[in-house]
Design a protein around this motif. Structure first.
Motif, PDB file in Angstrom:
ATOM      1  N   ARG A   7      -7.982  -4.684   9.579  1.00 19.79           N
ATOM      2  CA  ARG A   7      -8.664  -4.034   7.704  1.00 19.79           C
ATOM      3  C   ARG A   7      -9.993  -3.896   8.533  1.00 19.79           C
ATOM      4  O   ARG A   7     -10.320  -2.139   8.721  1.00 19.79           O
ATOM      5  CB  ARG A   7      -9.566  -5.430   6.883  1.00 19.79           C
ATOM      6  N   PHE A  20      -7.073   0.375  -3.814  1.00 18.69           N
ATOM      7  CA  PHE A  20      -5.550  -0.473  -3.852  1.00 18.69           C
ATOM      8  C   PHE A  20      -4.901   1.114  -5.166  1.00 18.69           C
ATOM      9  O   PHE A  20      -5.111  -0.154  -6.069  1.00 18.69           O
ATOM     10  CB  PHE A  20      -6.471  -1.449  -4.440  1.00 18.69           C
ATOM     11  N   THR A  23      -1.638  -1.695  -6.609  1.00 14.69           N
ATOM     12  CA  THR A  23      -1.888  -3.110  -6.898  1.00 14.69           C
ATOM     13  C   THR A  23      -3.012  -3.498  -6.099  1.00 14.69           C
ATOM     14  O   THR A  23      -2.878  -3.288  -5.035  1.00 14.69           O
ATOM     15  CB  THR A  23      -0.611  -3.970  -6.638  1.00 14.69           C
ATOM     16  N   GLU A  25      -2.471  -6.213  -4.575  1.00 12.48           N
ATOM     17  CA  GLU A  25      -2.363  -6.202  -3.270  1.00 12.48           C
ATOM     18  C   GLU A  25      -2.355  -5.673  -1.755  1.00 12.48           C
ATOM     19  O   GLU A  25      -2.198  -5.970  -0.737  1.00 12.48           O
ATOM     20  CB  GLU A  25      -0.694  -7.385  -3.322  1.00 12.48           C
ATOM     21  N   LEU A  26      -2.192  -4.292  -1.994  1.00 19.13           N
ATOM     22  CA  LEU A  26      -1.764  -3.079  -1.405  1.00 19.13           C
ATOM     23  C   LEU A  26      -2.831  -2.435  -1.208  1.00 19.13           C
ATOM     24  O   LEU A  26      -3.533  -1.560  -1.652  1.00 19.13           O
ATOM     25  CB  LEU A  26       0.003  -2.112  -1.125  1.00 19.13           C
ATOM     26  N   SER A  27      -3.574  -2.951   0.213  1.00 17.66           N
ATOM     27  CA  SER A  27      -4.652  -2.214   0.987  1.00 17.66           C
ATOM     28  C   SER A  27      -3.939  -0.952   0.634  1.00 17.66           C
ATOM     29  O   SER A  27      -3.287  -1.029   2.343  1.00 17.66           O
ATOM     30  CB  SER A  27      -4.928  -2.507   1.878  1.00 17.66           C
ATOM     31  N   THR A  39      -1.090  -1.760   3.960  1.00 19.39           N
ATOM     32  CA  THR A  39      -0.368  -3.058   4.243  1.00 19.39           C
ATOM     33  C   THR A  39      -0.567  -3.944   3.108  1.00 19.39           C
ATOM     34  O   THR A  39      -1.842  -3.904   2.171  1.00 19.39           O
ATOM     35  CB  THR A  39      -0.953  -3.493   5.368  1.00 19.39           C
ATOM     36  N   ALA A  40       0.066  -4.624   3.215  1.00 20.01           N
ATOM     37  CA  ALA A  40      -0.044  -6.337   2.211  1.00 20.01           C
ATOM     38  C   ALA A  40      -0.613  -7.580   2.987  1.00 20.01           C
ATOM     39  O   ALA A  40      -0.493  -7.522   3.894  1.00 20.01           O
ATOM     40  CB  ALA A  40       0.674  -6.395   1.466  1.00 20.01           C
ATOM     41  N   ASP A  42      -1.814  -9.818   2.494  1.00 19.82           N
ATOM     42  CA  ASP A  42      -1.579 -11.165   2.303  1.00 19.82           C
ATOM     43  C   ASP A  42       0.243 -11.367   2.690  1.00 19.82           C
ATOM     44  O   ASP A  42       0.399 -13.050   2.816  1.00 19.82           O
ATOM     45  CB  ASP A  42      -1.724 -11.964   0.774  1.00 19.82           C
ATOM     46  N   SER A  43       0.926 -10.518   3.130  1.00 19.55           N
ATOM     47  CA  SER A  43       1.529 -10.865   3.295  1.00 19.55           C
ATOM     48  C   SER A  43       2.053 -11.261   5.031  1.00 19.55           C
ATOM     49  O   SER A  43       1.510 -11.720   5.978  1.00 19.55           O
ATOM     50  CB  SER A  43       2.794  -9.600   3.690  1.00 19.55           C
TER      51      SER A  43
END
Length: 118
Positions: A7, A20, A23, A25-27, A39-40, A42-43
């Motif tokens: 990030r 975002f 979602t 969660e998806l940067s 990118t997610a 937290d994946s």
């Protein structure tokens, strides 16, 4: 590369922002409203979609198993890169910078000049 390092690096470019739109969660990292990385964060494993010159994309995919055609993207112009340490961090940073540069190169001249001065 950790999610926070990814990030921070994406946001280090002139006029880069994180949004975002799909979602929480998806940067989605953009410059002048155009996407250069997704990118997610937290994946696991951490992956990032990056724009790439089509000819180079094919070469990178052949040379590195951690680079595959872009997931949910135009496979000709986008790669998904796994950032789990198999690919050297220096090379990952170069791929992110190349993606940013490709997007900037496609902007109108006035926007490119403004970014050069920032």
């Amino acid at each position: 590369m950790s999610p926070e390092e990814l990030r921070t690096f994406c946001l280090s470019f002139n006029d880069a922002v994180e949004e975002f739109p799909f979602t929480p969660e998806l940067s989605v990292f953009k410059v002048a409203g155009k996407v250069f990385a997704l990118t997610a964060l937290d994946s696991r494993p951490l992956t990032v979609n990056l724009k790439c010159d089509p000819d180079l994309a094919v070469q990178l995919r052949a040379a590195h198993p951690e680079i595959v055609p872009g997931w949910h993207m135009n496979k000709r112009h986008w790669n998904t890169v796994t950032a789990d340490g198999a690919l050297p961090e220096r090379q990952l940073k170069e791929l992110i910078e190349d993606s940013y540069d490709l997007v900037v190169a496609g902007l109108p001249r006035a926007q490119r000049l403004r970014l050069d001065r920032a």
